[in-house]
Scaffold this motif. Structure first.
Motif, PDB file in Angstrom:
ATOM      1  N   ALA A 276       0.857  -1.181   0.000  1.00 56.92           N
ATOM      2  CA  ALA A 276       0.000   0.000   0.000  1.00 56.92           C
ATOM      3  C   ALA A 276       0.897   1.236   0.000  1.00 56.92           C
ATOM      4  CB  ALA A 276      -0.910  -0.001   1.225  1.00 56.92           C
ATOM      5  N   LEU A 277       0.733   2.106  -0.975  1.00 56.34           N
ATOM      6  CA  LEU A 277       1.628   3.245  -1.161  1.00 56.34           C
ATOM      7  C   LEU A 277       1.188   4.445  -0.325  1.00 56.34           C
ATOM      8  CD1 LEU A 277       2.064   3.132  -5.041  1.00 56.34           C
ATOM      9  CD2 LEU A 277       3.254   1.815  -3.281  1.00 56.34           C
ATOM     10  N   ARG A 278       2.165   5.241   0.048  1.00 59.46           N
ATOM     11  CA  ARG A 278       1.858   6.508   0.711  1.00 59.46           C
ATOM     12  C   ARG A 278       1.134   7.421  -0.270  1.00 59.46           C
ATOM     13  NH1 ARG A 278       4.427   7.146   5.503  1.00 59.46           N
ATOM     14  NH2 ARG A 278       6.277   5.837   5.857  1.00 59.46           N
ATOM     15  N   ALA A 279       0.163   8.131   0.226  1.00 59.59           N
ATOM     16  CA  ALA A 279      -0.541   9.103  -0.601  1.00 59.59           C
ATOM     17  C   ALA A 279       0.207  10.431  -0.580  1.00 59.59           C
ATOM     18  CB  ALA A 279      -1.967   9.296  -0.091  1.00 59.59           C
TER      19      ALA A 279
ATOM     20  N   THR B  22       3.277  13.145  -8.726  1.00 58.34           N
ATOM     21  CA  THR B  22       2.881  12.404  -7.531  1.00 58.34           C
ATOM     22  C   THR B  22       3.036  10.901  -7.747  1.00 58.34           C
ATOM     23  OG1 THR B  22       1.277  14.126  -6.981  1.00 58.34           O
ATOM     24  CG2 THR B  22       0.997  12.015  -5.887  1.00 58.34           C
TER      25      THR B  22
ATOM     26  N   THR C 292       2.433   7.104  -7.976  1.00 59.09           N
ATOM     27  CA  THR C 292       1.302   6.218  -8.187  1.00 59.09           C
ATOM     28  C   THR C 292       1.806   4.791  -8.364  1.00 59.09           C
ATOM     29  OG1 THR C 292       1.300   6.345 -10.603  1.00 59.09           O
ATOM     30  CG2 THR C 292       0.077   8.069  -9.406  1.00 59.09           C
ATOM     31  N   ALA C 293       0.875   3.860  -8.404  1.00 57.82           N
ATOM     32  CA  ALA C 293       1.232   2.455  -8.598  1.00 57.82           C
ATOM     33  C   ALA C 293       1.935   2.252  -9.940  1.00 57.82           C
ATOM     34  CB  ALA C 293      -0.015   1.585  -8.512  1.00 57.82           C
TER      35      ALA C 293
ATOM     36  N   ARG D  15      -4.729   2.719  -7.727  1.00 57.22           N
ATOM     37  CA  ARG D  15      -3.783   3.823  -7.897  1.00 57.22           C
ATOM     38  C   ARG D  15      -2.715   3.844  -6.808  1.00 57.22           C
ATOM     39  NH1 ARG D  15      -3.258   8.535 -10.628  1.00 57.22           N
ATOM     40  NH2 ARG D  15      -2.400  10.346  -9.532  1.00 57.22           N
ATOM     41  N   HIS D  16      -3.018   3.288  -5.637  1.00 61.80           N
ATOM     42  CA  HIS D  16      -2.093   3.346  -4.512  1.00 61.80           C
ATOM     43  C   HIS D  16      -1.775   1.971  -3.945  1.00 61.80           C
ATOM     44  CE1 HIS D  16      -3.700   7.563  -4.467  1.00 61.80           C
ATOM     45  NE2 HIS D  16      -2.400   7.777  -4.418  1.00 61.80           N
TER      46      HIS D  16
ATOM     47  N   TRP E 153       7.888  13.793   1.549  1.00 57.56           N
ATOM     48  CA  TRP E 153       6.679  13.280   2.208  1.00 57.56           C
ATOM     49  C   TRP E 153       6.769  13.290   3.731  1.00 57.56           C
ATOM     50  CZ3 TRP E 153       7.759   8.992   5.154  1.00 57.56           C
ATOM     51  CH2 TRP E 153       8.877   8.231   4.814  1.00 57.56           C
TER      52      TRP E 153
END
Length: 473
Positions: free
Chosen positions: A65-68, A77, A79-80, A119-120, A180
């Motif tokens: 799970a990626l940081r937003a 930004t 994204t996946a 997307r994330h 971030w």
């Protein structure tokens, strides 16, 4: 620099972030420009561009799970799509390597399925169980998908610093204001400068013209400790300096001979004479920084009588000949090591010949092709226990640096570790493998070198990363 740091190294320059490379000077620079999904710690891994991850019980299915809101240096930004593009590029067989590392990620992840969940989120499904996949993921920097075509001309990462200028002998970075972590780095600017002369690196540190210097020798370290203008930082590296034995043919196919080679030299004296005490003795193929290292296993003691008895038992009571291959660099002290062993082995009836190799890349390929004499000097560097044991000792896989070792029990142990999700259980399996490899002695175990850095007083609390790199946050 008022609020900047000057870092002196023997070399600087931007290298491809997806080319496997164990040169610390190169990695120091990349380490501040780019970030992976996870970062290695002394106890495992911590989130970086991935805020969390999960692995299935099959040890094959991983979801990240990626940081937003992570911003790259170009303002785009995360994204996946960027993650998938980075993993795809890193595992491409077209990406090169250094000193025999080409195709490394392809070998591990070439058959894996890498997919966008949303997307994330990204899913990675390996072709076989791979409970230590984070060892690989932590070494793959994430770049914007759109920047893949110019990784050297215009490197774009998400790290705490972005590239300002690459002037050949100086690489300058400035703080990434949109990092971030939502707090600015401690310094506005980093200047990485070339100074190949160790004495000049020390002099500039003493004069306050530098803040960190790398490649500190024993003599330089003594000067730093005696000078109130400088600080010395010392830490174990993740490098095993050894002689890897040829178990495919020759005298080292006999375990008793290999054990005799370990009993037959004074390890403590070697460390004192060659490194001036700047190393830790090895008892096996892992350092104190590796998962599975067992501190209860003692190094082979110097026991010439036992060495002679083992050689006699193996049929060499009347003497034996041994040929050692050594490069002229990496490790730079290889010839000195071989000469020391030759002197010591003469006392147990071994006549030693030393074969030197001037071209280090060719030497690496020669070792990889198993084209060596009885043993070859090598500095084994992966901090990943999974990689170190799999690539060098798994007889079923016959990896790139495997030289003939065969032990079906160890192979089963490593296979089980690869399929074991629980980290504590996996650590125990690796410890068992470590004990086996101590006893079977496929290598002549020498030492784990200590790394040294010189620091200005304002960086007195600075520490290297767990893999021995410079990171300024």
């Amino acid at each position: 620099m008022a609020n900047g740091l000057v870092i002196l190294q023997s070399q600087v320059g931007l290298t491809d972030p997806h080319v496997v490379n164990d040169n610390a000077d190169s990695l120091n620079i990349l380490n501040n420009l780019f970030e992976p999904l996870v970062q290695r710690t002394r106890d495992g891994f911590r989130p970086c561009l991935a805020r969390s991850w999960h692995v299935g019980e099959d040890a094959r299915t991983w979801e990240f799970a990626l940081r937003a809101g992570v911003k790259f240096h170009d303002g785009t930004t995360l994204t996946a799509e960027d993650v998938v593009a980075s993993l795809e590029r890193a595992r491409s067989p077209d990406v090169g390597g250094v000193l025999g590392t080409e195709g490394l990620f392809h070998g591990y992840l070439g058959a894996a399925v890498i997919a966008i969940v949303d997307r994330h989120a990204v899913r990675l499904v390996t072709a076989e169980p791979m409970a230590d996949v984070l060892d690989l993921i932590a070494s793959i920097p994430i770049l914007p998908a759109a920047a893949m075509g110019a990784v050297l001309e215009n490197p774009v990462g998400s790290g705490p610093y972005r590239l300002h200028d690459d002037a050949g002998r100086t690489v300058t970075m400035v703080a990434h204001g949109d990092h971030w972590q939502s707090r600015p780095p401690a310094f506005d600017r980093l200047a990485w400068k070339v100074e190949s002369n160790p004495a000049q690196r020390l002099r500039q540190l003493q004069l306050g013209e530098a803040d960190i210097v790398t490649g500190v020798s024993h003599e330089m370290g003594l000067c730093m400790e005696a000078d109130e203008r400088t600080r010395l930082r010392t830490a174990p590296s993740n490098v095993c300096t050894v002689f890897m034995c040829n178990l495919l043919q020759g005298v080292c196919t006999d375990t008793r001979v290999r054990q005799a080679l370990n009993y037959g030299f004074d390890q403590s004296l070697l460390i004192d004479r060659v490194t001036h005490g700047s190393a830790l003795p090895l008892a096996g193929p892992l350092t104190v920084k590796h998962t599975g290292h067992d501190p209860a296993v003692a190094p082979y003691p110097h026991d010439p009588g036992k060495a002679r008895a083992l050689l006699a038992e193996a049929g060499w009571s009347q003497g034996m000949s041994l040929v050692l291959d050594v490069p002229l660099e990496l490790p730079d002290e290889a010839v000195e090591l071989a000469s020391f062993l030759a002197q010591q082995y003469a006392h147990i009836g071994i006549e030693t010949e030393i074969a030197t190799h001037a071209d280090r890349p060719v030497y690496a390929q020669q070792v990889k092709a198993k084209a060596i004499h009885d043993a070859c000097c090598f500095d084994s560097s992966p901090i990943s226990t999974f990689r170190a044991l799999r690539e060098k000792f798994h007889g079923g896989l016959k990896g790139p640096w495997w030289l003939g070792y065969g032990n079906e029990s160890l192979d089963r142990n490593l296979n089980l570790a690869q399929a074991t999700v629980d980290p504590d259980r996996r650590r125990q399996l690796y410890r068992s493998a470590y004990r086996t490899l101590h006893a079977d002695a496929p290598w002549i175990y020498l030492y784990n070198q200590l790394d040294r850095w010189g620091l200005s007083p304002r960086l007195a609390d600075w520490q290297p990363t767990v893999d021995g790199l410079i990171f300024i946050a």
